[in-house]
Scaffold this active site. Structure first.
Site, PDB file in Angstrom:
ATOM      1  N   TYR A   3       0.842  -1.200   0.000  1.00  0.00           N
ATOM      2  CA  TYR A   3       0.000   0.000   0.000  1.00  0.00           C
ATOM      3  C   TYR A   3       0.881   1.256   0.000  1.00  0.00           C
ATOM      4  O   TYR A   3       0.659   2.184  -0.770  1.00  0.00           O
ATOM      5  CB  TYR A   3      -0.938  -0.026   1.216  1.00  0.00           C
ATOM      6  N   GLU A  29     -11.856   5.136   4.297  1.00  0.00           N
ATOM      7  CA  GLU A  29     -11.344   5.995   5.377  1.00  0.00           C
ATOM      8  C   GLU A  29     -12.410   6.190   6.453  1.00  0.00           C
ATOM      9  O   GLU A  29     -12.104   6.202   7.642  1.00  0.00           O
ATOM     10  CB  GLU A  29     -10.869   7.351   4.836  1.00  0.00           C
ATOM     11  N   TRP A  46      -5.699   1.027  10.103  1.00  0.00           N
ATOM     12  CA  TRP A  46      -5.783   0.986   8.641  1.00  0.00           C
ATOM     13  C   TRP A  46      -5.474  -0.418   8.142  1.00  0.00           C
ATOM     14  O   TRP A  46      -6.007  -0.870   7.139  1.00  0.00           O
ATOM     15  CB  TRP A  46      -4.843   2.034   8.042  1.00  0.00           C
TER      16      TRP A  46
END
Length: 194
Positions: A19, A41, A49
């Site tokens: 990522y 988000e 995350w």
């Protein structure tokens, strides 16, 4: 032997590294990806995350590949179906917010021609290159994220607090917060458009 690449310190797992290297801080102009990241988000609020990245494929399947036109039409039955899906974050408020945000996302597309035009207008289409030495220097929110958050809330979006929006700005490359020691700091793709 693995090449020693210097990354931001949070990129600790293979998924995080992928990522970090291929998405985080890279300018995004694809409508579908802009919508996906906005929803993810929001889903991340209160979670790590990494949890969201681990569930990302399941989210894509559950939310029709983040097709905002499909998500905007989800009804109570679909909400209940999503609430039974153990592969995603099962939070009723977050699921409902995804539907609301899809509806508002479409309204922005209609008003501005694209969500891309709207969101990138805040920086005149040019990413902000920050110059942080360490991750501890990176803010959780800024005056710009405060403004975007306020504007989105006024337009009817949910789960778009300033901290979420700053993370979104990082995710879609409006800001480049790769620290100075990272191999992606000021990398040329941060200044190109897809």
């Amino acid at each position: 032997m693995e090449e020693l690449i210097q990354r931001c310190s949070w990129a600790t797992t293979d998924l995080y590294k992928e990522y970090h290297d291929n998405e985080w801080g890279k300018p995004v102009h694809d409508e579908n990806k802009l919508f996906e990241m906005l929803i993810l988000e929001g889903m991340q609020a209160g979670l790590s995350w990494l949890t969201i990245l681990n569930k990302r494929e399941a989210f894509r399947i559950a939310f029709d590949n983040f097709d905002c036109k499909k998500v905007a039409l989800y009804d109570d039955a679909k909400i209940e179906e999503l609430m039974q899906n153990s592969s995603i974050v099962r939070n009723r408020l977050k699921i409902k917010s995804a539907i609301t945000n899809a509806q508002q996302f479409i309204k922005i597309q209609e008003s501005y021609g694209s969500f891309d035009s709207f969101i990138w207008s805040y920086v005149d289409g040019k990413p902000i290159l920050n110059q942080f030495q360490t991750e501890t220097d990176i803010p959780a929110r800024t005056a710009l994220s405060d403004q975007i958050s306020k504007d989105l809330k006024e337009l009817g979006f949910k789960f778009v607090g300033s901290t979420i929006i700053y993370a979104y700005m990082q995710a879609i490359g409006i800001v480049n917060d790769h620290v100075k020691g990272c191999h992606l700091y000021a990398n040329k793709w941060h200044f190109t458009f897809d």
